[in-house]
Scaffold this active site. Structure first.
Site, PDB file in Angstrom:
ATOM      1  N   GLU A 124      94.190 -28.224 -13.907  1.00 58.69           N
ATOM      2  CA  GLU A 124      94.489 -26.898 -13.365  1.00 58.69           C
ATOM      3  C   GLU A 124      94.779 -26.943 -11.868  1.00 58.69           C
ATOM      4  O   GLU A 124      95.565 -26.142 -11.361  1.00 58.69           O
ATOM      5  CB  GLU A 124      93.345 -25.922 -13.647  1.00 58.69           C
ATOM      6  CG  GLU A 124      93.229 -25.482 -15.096  1.00 58.69           C
ATOM      7  CD  GLU A 124      92.367 -26.415 -15.948  1.00 58.69           C
ATOM      8  OE1 GLU A 124      92.005 -27.507 -15.451  1.00 58.69           O
ATOM      9  OE2 GLU A 124      92.078 -26.062 -17.101  1.00 58.69           O
ATOM     10  N   PHE A 174      79.785 -19.204 -23.376  1.00 61.73           N
ATOM     11  CA  PHE A 174      80.478 -20.492 -23.300  1.00 61.73           C
ATOM     12  C   PHE A 174      81.722 -20.352 -22.414  1.00 61.73           C
ATOM     13  O   PHE A 174      82.506 -19.425 -22.577  1.00 61.73           O
ATOM     14  CB  PHE A 174      80.880 -20.954 -24.707  1.00 61.73           C
ATOM     15  CG  PHE A 174      81.668 -22.234 -24.685  1.00 61.73           C
ATOM     16  CD1 PHE A 174      81.087 -23.413 -24.241  1.00 61.73           C
ATOM     17  CD2 PHE A 174      83.002 -22.257 -25.078  1.00 61.73           C
ATOM     18  CE1 PHE A 174      81.813 -24.590 -24.200  1.00 61.73           C
ATOM     19  CE2 PHE A 174      83.736 -23.438 -25.038  1.00 61.73           C
ATOM     20  CZ  PHE A 174      83.133 -24.610 -24.596  1.00 61.73           C
ATOM     21  N   GLN A 175      81.882 -21.259 -21.511  1.00 61.80           N
ATOM     22  CA  GLN A 175      82.990 -21.276 -20.543  1.00 61.80           C
ATOM     23  C   GLN A 175      83.087 -19.979 -19.743  1.00 61.80           C
ATOM     24  O   GLN A 175      84.181 -19.497 -19.461  1.00 61.80           O
ATOM     25  CB  GLN A 175      84.319 -21.604 -21.233  1.00 61.80           C
ATOM     26  CG  GLN A 175      84.338 -23.032 -21.764  1.00 61.80           C
ATOM     27  CD  GLN A 175      85.713 -23.532 -22.138  1.00 61.80           C
ATOM     28  OE1 GLN A 175      86.575 -22.765 -22.555  1.00 61.80           O
ATOM     29  NE2 GLN A 175      85.934 -24.830 -21.993  1.00 61.80           N
ATOM     30  N   LYS A 182      89.000 -11.588 -22.750  1.00 59.25           N
ATOM     31  CA  LYS A 182      89.760 -11.774 -23.978  1.00 59.25           C
ATOM     32  C   LYS A 182      90.028 -10.449 -24.691  1.00 59.25           C
ATOM     33  O   LYS A 182      91.110 -10.240 -25.256  1.00 59.25           O
ATOM     34  CB  LYS A 182      89.029 -12.736 -24.915  1.00 59.25           C
ATOM     35  CG  LYS A 182      89.920 -13.178 -26.063  1.00 59.25           C
ATOM     36  CD  LYS A 182      89.338 -14.290 -26.880  1.00 59.25           C
ATOM     37  CE  LYS A 182      90.396 -14.757 -27.889  1.00 59.25           C
ATOM     38  NZ  LYS A 182      89.873 -15.737 -28.828  1.00 59.25           N
ATOM     39  N   MET A 197      93.095 -42.120   7.697  1.00 56.83           N
ATOM     40  CA  MET A 197      92.754 -41.226   8.809  1.00 56.83           C
ATOM     41  C   MET A 197      91.262 -41.286   9.127  1.00 56.83           C
ATOM     42  O   MET A 197      90.869 -41.306  10.286  1.00 56.83           O
ATOM     43  CB  MET A 197      93.179 -39.788   8.490  1.00 56.83           C
ATOM     44  CG  MET A 197      93.039 -38.841   9.663  1.00 56.83           C
ATOM     45  SD  MET A 197      93.963 -39.375  11.119  1.00 56.83           S
ATOM     46  CE  MET A 197      95.487 -38.458  10.922  1.00 56.83           C
TER      47      MET A 197
END
Lengths: 587, 162
Positions: A58, A120-121, A170, A485
């Site tokens: 993502e 969940f999630q 949802k 760096m």
């Protein structure tokens, strides 16, 4: 897109979203599916107008959308699921937020009735992203969805642009409602200021006409506002040299005689020197980041400051400002140039000549340079060659670190939106997915990610995305086997204690083999003489190419203003060489 | 310096945390914050008391304005205004002090809103100084419980700049 067809009867929240995206002119969405966002993905299965680019992470999706937005000026769109899908977008969103990039990020959310139940999630992504979005909302009512999406696109792209996140439970995407497209957007609590105060602009014009040693500092705002023509007019009209922040590179032609290149921590000697000696700074669409100003107390001690920015919070945040002008850079510059045309050029003609002569002397004294070696590849040489071969006409993305600074110093950007880089947040792993997003938006352009061997590994999984969507991006890995760096800082400020920066040998991983494994092309250059042929070869190949440039690991980015020092206390390469000699003599 | 800032916001969920998050995220102080609906139920008003030098206060004002859900920001400190807060204070005085508690409450125009054989609960409204003075006087009487609203403030009708 044409005139959108009328939608009648009740449709689902997911259908509303798709309809809205089309009306907003969206063509590409970057995303990744998951449980609670399936209602929308299901519609994308056979949609002919919207193309979803499936990234491999993502974060990659957000960076790709970000570069898509930076290179086109239109909002990038991201679609991911709840929980980890949503939290994986955070770095990308924060990156876009710091650099004022318009994004609309749709995240799935567990059904409304489960929110707060540690389902969940489930993640409170609205809470998590509150401070790194321009605006975010949890959509709770399918009847409001179309208006909220319309507002999200408007907020993302207007004023000082930024990311907007919409969290979609949802049950909201499955719920049904009439589609009502608001013709007008009216947000009473949001109205950006576009027109600068005439009175202030006139005052600024007088100061510019009077100034003996003016310098323009152009920032990313000049690019977002598409004000390059106005900026050039201002500089040429008033014979004022222009330095640019990292985000501003390309706003003014890097090859123009009035260009001073980049200023700040790794800015040019003459840019920093000019700013420090200046009696008038005209800061345009920039925000005086600490990497630009160095030690604030010693910044431009003799200068009056004119500051033009659309975001009032950027003004007087870090430095004192004498003439603040809140407004859109392009519109303000138009008015300013008009006022200046009314001023008499004789006012400044002679004094500017002296100032420009002084600057020319500084340019002569310490040009931007490095020491070429016939034995080992200098990373600057690679960037220089890329510039020569592409004639400055490629879109360059960068990772973060030394690669980014060399890409800023040794590639001359003559046009805006040619350099896509994470300036504010400094996100390693930005460049490669960004190249993918930019290539998608500009299929006919050459897109090159100038990368380090550290950064590239932060989103290397997107090789699959580049290969699958046939996006022929080139990745020039300046491979020095170090987090360069950080190593540079440890060498200069931590007594060469190289704590956890060594990435082991050049074959961990073997980037050439890795590219092959993904179905891309891998090339390698180990000698300076191979650099040019390998770049030419890569450009010819119509596939994604990784080029592993095995570089001098000791090379450092110069000039350098140590953190906390003023802009004129720069370190240079040759000074260090002298010190080495001295050391030998003592031995 | 201390400033009382009045912030008109959309009455939506999450707005309070946006404002509070702005203060915590940018390291500004909040001394007190009170929120309530206005006559228009779609709009809430927050009264924030904060401290900072002119630079910080200017940034706070600008940053508040930048929040999408903020409709208007007024720094009341620059205007003539009235400030009030309220405390509910439960004291448990000794028998010999009971009369004194009641008379002090009366002097401060407090009201007894609850009493028990051993305690009085007094409601008192006023500006900060008055409340502080009252609390000081109550301390020796034995304060059992103490709650305080944040400050609310409103500009005087004749909005002359100070």
């Amino acid at each position: 897109m044409g005139i959108p067809k009328k939608v009648s009867g009740k449709i689902s929240g997911a259908e509303i979203i798709i309809e809205c995206l089309k009306r907003e002119g969206v063509k590409h969405i970057f995303g990744y599916p998951g449980g609670v966002i399936l209602n929308i993905f299901d519609l994308l299965y056979d949609d002919k107008d919207l193309k979803l680019i499936l990234t491999r992470h993502e974060q990659g999706a957000v960076h790709a959308a970000d570069a898509y937005a930076r290179s086109t000026g239109k909002p990038g769109v991201v679609l991911v699921t709840s929980g980890p899908g949503a939290t994986n977008t955070v770095t990308g969103i924060a990156t876009a937020s710091m650099d004022s990039v318009p994004l609309v990020v749709f995240t799935g959310q567990v059904p409304t009735m489960l929110i707060g139940n540690d389902a969940f999630q489930e993640a409170d992504i609205v809470g998590i992203t509150r401070s790194c979005t321009k605006y975010n909302i949890l959509a709770k009512d399918v009847n409001q969805l179309a208006r909220q999406i319309r507002e999200a696109f408007y907020i993302a792209a207007s004023g000082r642009p930024g990311p907007v996140l919409i969290d979609l439970p949802k049950d909201v995407t499955s719920g049904k409602a009439e589609f009502v497209w608001p013709e007008k957007i009216d947000i009473r609590s949001y109205s950006p200021t576009y027109e600068g105060s005439k009175w202030m602009i006139e005052k600024a014009a007088h100061e510019i006409a009077k100034a003996k040693k003016p310098v323009i500092i152009a920032g990313g705002g000049c690019i977002i506002s598409e004000a390059s023509a106005e900026l050039k007019e201002l500089a040429e009209l008033t014979d004022t040299p222009v330095t640019m922040t990292l985000m501003g590179l390309g706003a003014f032609p890097g090859t123009h005689s009035l260009s001073l290149g980049m200023l700040g921590m790794h800015g040019t000697y003459y840019a920093n020197k000019s700013v420090q000696e200046s009696d008038l700074l005209i800061a345009i669409g920039m925000r005086f980041d600490d990497r630009v100003t160095g030690k604030i107390e010693g910044f431009a001690p003799h200068a009056k400051i004119v500051h033009i920015d659309i975001d009032p919070t950027s003004i007087r945040k870090n430095v004192r400002v004498d003439i603040p002008i809140v407004g859109d850079v392009k519109r303000v510059l138009k008015v300013l140039n008009k006022f200046l045309k009314g001023e008499v050029k004789e006012q400044w003609g002679e004094v500017r000549k002296a100032w420009l002569k002084q600057i020319a002397a500084w340019k002569n004294e310490r040009p931007l340079t490095y020491t070429y070696s016939p034995d080992v590849i200098k990373p600057q040489y690679v960037v220089e060659k890329i510039y020569e071969i592409t004639k400055g006409d490629a879109i360059i993305t960068t990772e973060v670190g030394q690669n980014q600074m060399w890409a800023a110093q040794f590639y001359k950007y003559d046009k805006p939106k040619r350099l896509l880089t994470s300036g504010g947040l400094g996100t390693m792993g930005y460049g490669f997915p960004a190249a993918i997003g930019a290539q998608l938006a500009h299929p006919d352009k050459l897109v090159i990610d100038i990368a380090g061997d550290g950064s590239i590994q932060m989103n290397i999984q997107e090789l699959a995305t580049a290969v699958i969507y046939k996006l022929p991006v080139k990745v020039a890995i300046l491979n020095n086997r170090y987090l360069g760096m950080v190593r540079q800082w440890q060498e200069l400020f931590y007594q060469e204690r190289y704590s956890h920066v060594y990435l082991e040998t050049e074959t961990t991983p073997d980037f050439v083999e890795l590219a092959h494994a993904y179905g891309a092309v891998g090339l390698r250059a180990t000698k300076p003489s191979e650099v040019e042929p390998v770049i030419r070869e890569a450009i010819k190949i119509k596939k994604p190419v990784f080029i592993d440039f095995v570089c001098d690991w000791k090379e450092k980015v110069y000039p350098m203003v140590p953190a906390g020092a003023t802009l004129d206390s720069m370190l240079f390469e040759e000074k260090e060489k002298k010190a080495e000699k001295k050391l030998k003599a003592v031995k | 310096m201390r400033h009382t800032i009045s912030v008109l916001v959309e009455n939506k969920f999450g707005v309070l945390s946006r404002v509070a998050g702005l203060f915590s995220g940018r390291g500004y102080n909040i001394e007190s914050l009170s929120v309530g609906e206005t006559i228009d139920p779609n709009i809430s008003i927050m009264t924030i008391v904060t401290t900072g030098d002119d630079w910080v206060i200017e940034q706070i004002n600008k940053q508040l304005n930048k929040l999408i859900d903020v409709i208007k920001v007024v720094d009341l400190t620059e205007l003539h205004h009235v400030e009030r807060e309220m405390v509910l204070i439960k004291v448990a005085p000794k028998q010999e002090n009971k009369a004194e508690v009641l008379s002090i409450a009366e002097i401060f125009r407090g009201r007894i809103v609850d009493s028990s054989p051993n305690t009085y609960t007094i409601e008192i409204t006023g500006d900060e100084k008055k409340i502080e003075a009252f609390v000081e006087l109550m301390k020796p009487m034995g304060i059992k419980e103490f709650v305080r609203t944040g400050k609310v403030a409103i500009a005087r009708e004749i909005l002359k700049k100070k």
